[in-house]
Design a protein around this motif. Structure first.
Motif, PDB file in Angstrom:
ATOM      1  N   ILE A 173      48.847  54.346  42.793  1.00 27.82           N
ATOM      2  CA  ILE A 173      50.278  54.613  42.584  1.00 27.82           C
ATOM      3  C   ILE A 173      50.460  55.827  41.664  1.00 27.82           C
ATOM      4  N   ILE A 174      49.689  55.871  40.601  1.00 28.06           N
ATOM      5  CA  ILE A 174      49.821  56.979  39.652  1.00 28.06           C
ATOM      6  C   ILE A 174      49.392  58.293  40.312  1.00 28.06           C
ATOM      7  N   ALA A 175      48.311  58.231  41.079  1.00 26.90           N
ATOM      8  CA  ALA A 175      47.854  59.450  41.756  1.00 26.90           C
ATOM      9  C   ALA A 175      48.917  59.949  42.727  1.00 26.90           C
ATOM     10  N   GLU A 176      49.589  59.004  43.372  1.00 27.20           N
ATOM     11  CA  GLU A 176      50.581  59.361  44.369  1.00 27.20           C
ATOM     12  C   GLU A 176      51.855  59.921  43.735  1.00 27.20           C
ATOM     13  N   GLU A 177      52.248  59.320  42.598  1.00 27.31           N
ATOM     14  CA  GLU A 177      53.560  59.630  42.042  1.00 27.31           C
ATOM     15  C   GLU A 177      53.531  60.587  40.851  1.00 27.31           C
ATOM     16  N   ALA A 178      52.381  60.745  40.214  1.00 27.17           N
ATOM     17  CA  ALA A 178      52.407  61.493  38.955  1.00 27.17           C
ATOM     18  C   ALA A 178      51.330  62.570  38.891  1.00 27.17           C
ATOM     19  N   LEU A 179      50.879  63.038  40.063  1.00 30.73           N
ATOM     20  CA  LEU A 179      49.761  64.001  40.068  1.00 30.73           C
ATOM     21  C   LEU A 179      49.978  65.159  39.108  1.00 30.73           C
ATOM     22  N   PHE A 180      51.176  65.755  39.160  1.00 28.30           N
ATOM     23  CA  PHE A 180      51.388  66.983  38.397  1.00 28.30           C
ATOM     24  C   PHE A 180      51.605  66.728  36.908  1.00 28.30           C
ATOM     25  N   TYR A 181      51.495  65.453  36.499  1.00 25.92           N
ATOM     26  CA  TYR A 181      51.595  65.129  35.082  1.00 25.92           C
ATOM     27  C   TYR A 181      50.233  64.761  34.520  1.00 25.92           C
ATOM     28  N   LEU A 182      49.231  64.689  35.393  1.00 25.26           N
ATOM     29  CA  LEU A 182      47.921  64.220  34.936  1.00 25.26           C
ATOM     30  C   LEU A 182      47.140  65.326  34.246  1.00 25.26           C
ATOM     31  N   ASP A 183      46.568  64.967  33.116  1.00 26.97           N
ATOM     32  CA  ASP A 183      45.795  65.935  32.338  1.00 26.97           C
ATOM     33  C   ASP A 183      44.308  65.576  32.371  1.00 26.97           C
ATOM     34  N   ALA A 184      43.979  64.500  33.028  1.00 30.11           N
ATOM     35  CA  ALA A 184      42.588  64.063  33.119  1.00 30.11           C
ATOM     36  C   ALA A 184      42.483  63.140  34.329  1.00 30.11           C
ATOM     37  N   PRO A 185      41.277  62.974  34.868  1.00 33.78           N
ATOM     38  CA  PRO A 185      41.128  62.002  35.968  1.00 33.78           C
ATOM     39  C   PRO A 185      41.547  60.618  35.494  1.00 33.78           C
ATOM     40  N   ILE A 186      42.196  59.860  36.371  1.00 39.28           N
ATOM     41  CA  ILE A 186      42.561  58.484  36.028  1.00 39.28           C
ATOM     42  C   ILE A 186      41.260  57.700  35.851  1.00 39.28           C
ATOM     43  N   LYS A 187      41.166  56.999  34.729  1.00 37.04           N
ATOM     44  CA  LYS A 187      39.893  56.352  34.390  1.00 37.04           C
ATOM     45  C   LYS A 187      40.053  54.843  34.472  1.00 37.04           C
ATOM     46  N   ARG A 188      39.086  54.164  35.108  1.00 37.06           N
ATOM     47  CA  ARG A 188      39.095  52.706  35.137  1.00 37.06           C
ATOM     48  C   ARG A 188      37.947  52.177  34.300  1.00 37.06           C
ATOM     49  N   LEU A 189      38.253  51.224  33.444  1.00 35.09           N
ATOM     50  CA  LEU A 189      37.200  50.529  32.706  1.00 35.09           C
ATOM     51  C   LEU A 189      37.256  49.087  33.178  1.00 35.09           C
ATOM     52  N   ALA A 190      36.147  48.577  33.697  1.00 33.99           N
ATOM     53  CA  ALA A 190      36.165  47.251  34.313  1.00 33.99           C
ATOM     54  C   ALA A 190      34.785  46.636  34.245  1.00 33.99           C
ATOM     55  N   GLY A 191      34.714  45.418  34.738  1.00 34.77           N
ATOM     56  CA  GLY A 191      33.420  44.761  34.838  1.00 34.77           C
ATOM     57  C   GLY A 191      32.607  45.417  35.943  1.00 34.77           C
ATOM     58  N   PRO A 192      31.303  45.141  35.968  1.00 30.93           N
ATOM     59  CA  PRO A 192      30.475  45.728  37.017  1.00 30.93           C
ATOM     60  C   PRO A 192      30.787  45.105  38.380  1.00 30.93           C
ATOM     61  N   ASP A 193      30.382  45.806  39.442  1.00 32.96           N
ATOM     62  CA  ASP A 193      30.585  45.268  40.785  1.00 32.96           C
ATOM     63  C   ASP A 193      29.442  44.312  41.116  1.00 32.96           C
ATOM     64  N   SER A 194      29.398  43.252  40.337  1.00 33.12           N
ATOM     65  CA  SER A 194      28.376  42.222  40.503  1.00 33.12           C
ATOM     66  C   SER A 194      29.160  40.919  40.656  1.00 33.12           C
ATOM     67  N   PRO A 195      28.638  39.928  41.385  1.00 32.71           N
ATOM     68  CA  PRO A 195      29.478  38.807  41.833  1.00 32.71           C
ATOM     69  C   PRO A 195      30.359  38.163  40.765  1.00 32.71           C
ATOM     70  N   SER A 196      29.784  37.712  39.680  1.00 36.72           N
ATOM     71  CA  SER A 196      30.653  37.033  38.713  1.00 36.72           C
ATOM     72  C   SER A 196      30.014  37.008  37.344  1.00 36.72           C
ATOM     73  N   MET A 197      30.768  36.449  36.406  1.00 37.34           N
ATOM     74  CA  MET A 197      30.323  36.357  35.023  1.00 37.34           C
ATOM     75  C   MET A 197      29.037  35.521  34.943  1.00 37.34           C
ATOM     76  N   PRO A 198      27.969  36.070  34.362  1.00 39.25           N
ATOM     77  CA  PRO A 198      26.754  35.256  34.208  1.00 39.25           C
ATOM     78  C   PRO A 198      26.921  34.236  33.085  1.00 39.25           C
ATOM     79  N   TYR A 199      26.036  33.248  33.078  1.00 41.23           N
ATOM     80  CA  TYR A 199      26.155  32.188  32.075  1.00 41.23           C
ATOM     81  C   TYR A 199      25.473  32.566  30.763  1.00 41.23           C
ATOM     82  N   ALA A 200      24.301  33.203  30.846  1.00 41.72           N
ATOM     83  CA  ALA A 200      23.572  33.549  29.624  1.00 41.72           C
ATOM     84  C   ALA A 200      24.440  34.415  28.723  1.00 41.72           C
ATOM     85  N   LEU A 201      24.449  34.090  27.441  1.00 38.67           N
ATOM     86  CA  LEU A 201      25.347  34.762  26.502  1.00 38.67           C
ATOM     87  C   LEU A 201      25.167  36.278  26.499  1.00 38.67           C
TER      88      LEU A 201
END
Lengths: 420, 328
Positions: B277-305
Motif C-alpha cells: 500500500i505504501i509503495a503504491e500510494e507514497a512512492l514519491f515521499y519515500l526516502d529509503a526502501p520500505i523495511k520489514r523486520l519479522a520472524g524468519p520464514d521458518s514454520p513456527s516458534m521453536p520450544y527451546a528457549l
C-alpha cells in the motif's frame, strides 16, 4: 589502442538537442585532439565540434540533420594510448566486502530517493549543492528539506527564461509532426524536399510558441512625421560619417526600450506558474535572409543611442547574412521587435518568440491625410504598431498602456533630436 | 481510573458489555464455570451472569465458529473464544464461508454480530501449538474484521467496540501482553474506533508500524533513540483488516523512512500488504526502501528457549533496525 566516444556537446545553456549539419571527418581519417569533427546546428546556430581525442575515426553514430539530445554519442575514435590506466587487477582482495563495493559505487554516481527528487524539484534545489548526512554521504529527505536555497549558487538552467521540462514535450511533438504527416500532402507530381536543420529549428520554435502561448493581438496607429523629417535631414551625413545607412527601425527600438522601463510586465516570461520579470532589456530583432529568419539579440538595448542601435542592428544583420551568428548572439532576448514594414506590410499578427511575453510588429510608414483639430486635414507619416501578447501574463489594459507610451516616445523625437 | 492489566481490561470490557446488553453471550473451551478460560479472561463471568450466558463448549473449534454464526443471526451478540489462535484452523470454514459472507449473501438482510477471541503470539515458551500468529491466514477476507489491541486502554475500548459491531470481528489478544502491561484506565464506558490505526508516538525521522508485543518493543526503542536525537513516529495498526490506509500512508509520508515490524514470518504477513500500500500510494515521499523486520520464514516458534529467542523479534532487533534506518 582503445575506443573513445565523442558526445554531442552542450552548445548553450538552453540547448537540449542539436543535429549534425555537416561531417568534417570521414571514417579512417587520422585526427588530432581539438580538430573540428563536425558542424552542429541548434536553435539556428552553427557550431564546430572539436575532437576530444587524437586517433582514427572509426564510426559515425548519428545521421546528418537528425536531432539528438545533448550528450548522445556521435562519433567513435580509436586512440593510440590506453584510455584509462585503471585496468582490473586480478589480485584484488576477494574478501573485500560487497558492502564496500556498493558504497564506492554510490559515491561515483549518487542515487536519490524518490522523496529527495520530489522535494528538490518542488523547491528548485540543485542537489549538487546539498551535503548528504546519510549513509556514505547519501542526501536524505531531511537534508533537502533543511537546505537553505539562498546559499545555492545561481544555477542558470532553472532560473533563466527556459522552462526546459515543459519544452521537451512540445519539442518532441514538433519534431515528429512533419515526418508523419508529410505523405498526406504528397501527390505524384509534387517535389519533396526535406527541410534543412535551420528550417526545422524554426518550425519547432514556431510550433512551440503557438501551442504553448495563448496569443492576443492589438494594433495602434502612431504619427511619426517628426521621425521621417529627422531621418531625412540626417541620413546623408550619417551615411557619410558612419558608413551605414540610417534606418527608421532603430528609432522604434529606442522608443520601445524606453517604454519597457515604464512597463516591466511586457519584459517578462511565463514560467510554469511564475512570472519572471527580466531586469535586462534584451531586444530580439528579426533578420530575414533569402532562406531563413534569424532573431539575434541586442543585449542591454537600453545602453544604446539611436546611432548605437543602428550599428548594433547592422552588425547582427551582417552576421546573420554571412552565417556567422553564434549561440551567444541568439540567447537571452526578452522582447522581439520585428520590422515587418520592410516587406510592405501594414498589418500583421506576429508569433511570439518563446519564452518572451510579446512581439511588436513595426509596419510600413505611409503618408495619410488625417483630420486636424481645427477641422482641416494634414498630411502625416503614419505607422501601425501591432503587438502580439502572451495573454497569460499581459491583458489588454497593460498592452494598451504600453503601446500608448511607445507612441508618446515616438512623438517625442523632433528635428532637434540627437542621434548619438 | 483503575489500575489493571491488559487481560483484566479485556475481562472488564466484556463484563461491562454483558451488563449493558443481555444478548451478549460468551462461550468456549473452559470458558465457563470457575475456571474462566485457560488464561482466566472470563473468570467470574459465569458466576455473575449465569451458565446460560457464559458456558463451556466441547473441544471442537468448528462448532465454536458455527455456534457463533447461528447465535449471531438469531439476534445474539456471540463471543466465541478459541483457546489459542493456533486452534482456529478447524473453524476456518465457519469464519470465512459463513460468518464473513452473511451480509453479502443476504443482501444485508442478515448480519453476524460475532466476536471471535483468540490469544496469539510467542515469547511464552509455548512452542509450535501455542505461539503462532495466524492473522495472516484469515487476513484479506472482505466481511471479516481483524483487530488487536496493543495497550491496556485499547484492550478495554476495543473489545467493547468489537462486541457492539454488527460485523464478525476476529479479536486477537497478545498472550505475552496479558500480564505484562499494566495501566490506569478510565472506569467509565468508552470505546476505541474499530477501524482506525493509532499514532502512539510522534516523530519526524523514521516511521515504525507494528502491533502487539513488537509495538511495545518499538516504543521502548523509540525512547532510547530519542536520547540520541532520533525521533520515531510509532503507529499501532490496531485494525489489521480492513487496514486504515489513510493513517498508515500519512505516517509513511511524514518521514519517508518506514520500518514495518511483525513477529509473524516475514513473507506473506500483514506487513507485506502494508508495504504494498505504501509503495503504491507514497512512492514519491519515500526516502529509503520500505523495511520489514519479522520472524524468519521458518514454520513456527521453536520450544527451546535459545531458539525461541532467535526466532522472536526482540527489543534489541527492533532498536537496531530503527537505528539503521534512521542513519540511511
Amino acid at each position: 589502442m582503445s575506443l573513445e566516444t565523442i558526445e554531442m556537446p552542450h552548445l548553450g545553456e538552453s540547448v537540449t538537442e542539436a543535429s549534425i549539419s555537416l561531417w568534417l571527418v570521414e571514417v579512417g581519417d587520422q585526427i588530432s585532439k581539438y580538430d573540428p569533427i563536425a558542424e552542429a546546428i541548434s536553435d539556428k546556430v552553427t557550431t564546430e565540434i572539436p575532437s576530444n581525442f587524437s586517433g582514427v575515426v572509426k564510426e559515425k553514430l548519428v545521421d546528418v540533420d537528425t536531432n539528438v539530445d545533448v550528450g548522445t554519442p556521435i562519433l567513435i575514435i580509436e586512440t593510440e594510448t590506453k584510455a584509462t590506466e585503471v585496468k582490473e587487477d586480478p589480485q584484488v582482495d576477494v574478501a573485500q566486502s560487497k558492502k564496500e563495493e556498493e558504497e564506492t559505487a554510490n559515491e561515483v554516481s549518487p542515487r536519490f530517493s524518490p522523496a529527495v527528487m520530489r522535494i528538490a524539484q518542488e523547491k528548485n534545489i540543485d542537489l549538487s549543492h546539498v551535503t548528504g548526512s546519510g549513509k556514505s554521504g547519501r542526501i536524505t529527505r531531511k537534508d533537502v528539506l533543511n537546505f537553505d536555497g539562498e546559499t545555492q549558487k545561481e544555477t542558470p538552467p532553472a532560473s533563466r527564461p527556459n522552462p526546459l521540462k515543459e519544452l521537451a514535450a512540445v519539442q518532441s511533438e514538433a519534431r515528429n509532426e512533419p515526418e508523419t504527416s508529410e505523405s498526406r500532402f504528397k501527390d505524384g507530381k509534387d517535389e519533396v524536399v526535406p527541410a534543412d536543420g535551420i528550417r526545422k529549428a524554426i518550425a519547432k520554435k514556431m510550433v512551440q510558441s503557438v501551442t504553448e502561448i495563448p496569443h492576443a493581438w492589438m494594433t495602434v496607429e502612431a504619427d511619426v512625421t517628426n521621425i521621417v523629417k529627422l531621418r531625412d535631414a540626417e541620413k546623408a551625413t550619417f551615411k557619410q560619417q558612419e558608413g551605414i545607412p540610417l534606418a527608421y527601425f532603430p528609432f522604434f527600438v529606442k522608443a520601445v526600450v524606453q517604454a519597457l522601463k515604464k512597463h516591466p510586465i511586457i519584459n517578462a516570461s511565463w514560467d510554469n506558474g511564475n512570472i519572471i520579470y527580466h531586469k535586462a532589456i534584451n531586444i530580439s530583432v528579426a533578420v530575414a535572409t533569402e532562406e531563413h529568419l534569424f532573431v539575434p539579440v541586442i543585449h542591454e538595448a537600453d545602453n544604446y543611442s539611436v546611432s548605437g542601435l543602428t550599428k548594433e542592428i547592422d552588425r547582427l544583420a551582417k552576421l546573420a547574412r554571412t552565417g556567422k551568428l553564434e549561440t551567444k548572439h541568439m540567447q537571452g532576448g526578452t522582447l522581439t521587435v520585428n520590422n515587418t514594414g520592410t516587406f510592405g506590410s501594414i498589418q500583421s499578427m506576429g508569433i511570439i518568440n518563446h519564452p518572451q511575453a510579446a512581439i511588436l510588429q513595426v509596419e510600413t510608414i505611409q503618408k495619410r491625410f488625417i483630420p486636424t483639430p481645427d477641422g482641416g486635414f494634414k498630411v502625416a507619416d503614419m505607422v501601425n504598431l501591432s503587438l502580439s501578447m502572451d495573454h497569460r501574463i499581459i491583458d489588454g489594459l497593460q498592452a494598451g498602456r504600453f503601446l500608448q507610451t511607445v507612441k508618446e516616445n515616438l512623438a517625442r523625437f523632433s528635428d532637434k533630436s540627437v542621434l548619438y | 481510573m483503575a489500575m489493571m492489566t491488559y487481560l483484566e481490561a479485556i475481562r472488564k470490557g466484556i463484563e461491562e458489555e454483558m451488563t449493558r446488553d443481555e444478548k451478549v453471550v460468551i462461550f468456549g473451551e473452559d470458558v465457563g464455570g470457575v475456571k474462566g478460560g485457560v488464561f482466566g479472561v472470563t473468570k467470574g463471568l459465569a458466576e455473575k451472569f449465569g451458565d446460560e450466558r457464559c458456558f463451556n463448549t466441547p473441544l471442537t473449534e468448528g462448532q465454536i465458529g458455527g455456534l457463533a454464526v447461528g447465535l449471531g443471526t438469531m439476534g445474539y451478540r456471540a463471543i466465541g473464544e478459541f483457546q489459542f489462535a493456533d486452534y482456529i484452523l478447524p473453524a476456518v470454514n465457519q469464519l470465512i464461508s459463513e460468518a464473513s459472507r452473511m451480509r453479502y449473501r443476504t443482501k444485508g438482510d442478515w448480519t453476524a454480530p460475532i466476536v471471535y477471541r483468540a490469544p496469539y503470539g510467542g515469547g511464552v515458551r509455548g512452542g509450535l501449538y501455542h505461539s503462532q500468529s495466524t492473522e495472516k491466514v484469515l487476513f484479506g477476507q472482505p466481511g471479516l474484521r481483524i483487530v488487536t489491541p496493543s495497550s491496556v486502554y485499547d484492550a478495554k475500548g476495543l473489545i467493547k467496540a468489537a462486541i457492539r459491531c454488527d460485523d464478525p470481528v476476529l479479536f486477537y489478544e497478545h498472550k505475552r501482553l496479558y500480564r505484562l502491561l499494566k495501566e490506569d484506565v478510565p472506569e467509565e464506558d468508552y470505546v476505541v474506533p474499530i477501524d482506525k490505526a493509532n499514532v502512539v508516538r510522534k516523530g519526524d525521522d523514521i516511521t515504525v508500524i507494528g502491533y502487539g508485543m513488537v509495538l511495545n518493543h518499538a516504543l521502548k526503542a523509540a525512547d532510547a533513540l530519542s536520547e540520541e536525537g532520533i525521533e520515531a513516529e510509532v503507529v499501532d495498526v490496531r485494525s489489521l483488516y480492513p487496514l486504515d490506509k489513510e493513517t498508515l500512508i500519512k505516517a509513511a509520508k511524514k518521514t519517508g523512512k518506514v520500518l514495518l515490524v511483525t513477529e509473524d514470518n516475514k513473507e506473506g504477513s500483514i506487513m507485506s500488504e502494508i508495504a504494498a500500500i505504501i509503495a503504491e500510494e507514497a512512492l514519491f515521499y519515500l526516502d529509503a526502501p520500505i523495511k520489514r523486520l519479522a520472524g524468519p520464514d521458518s514454520p513456527s516458534m521453536p520450544y527451546a528457549l535459545s531458539l525461541e529467542r532467535e526466532f522472536l523479534v526482540t527489543e534489541d532487533k527492533v532498536l537496531a533496525a530503527m537505528k539503521e534506518l534512521a542513519e540511511f
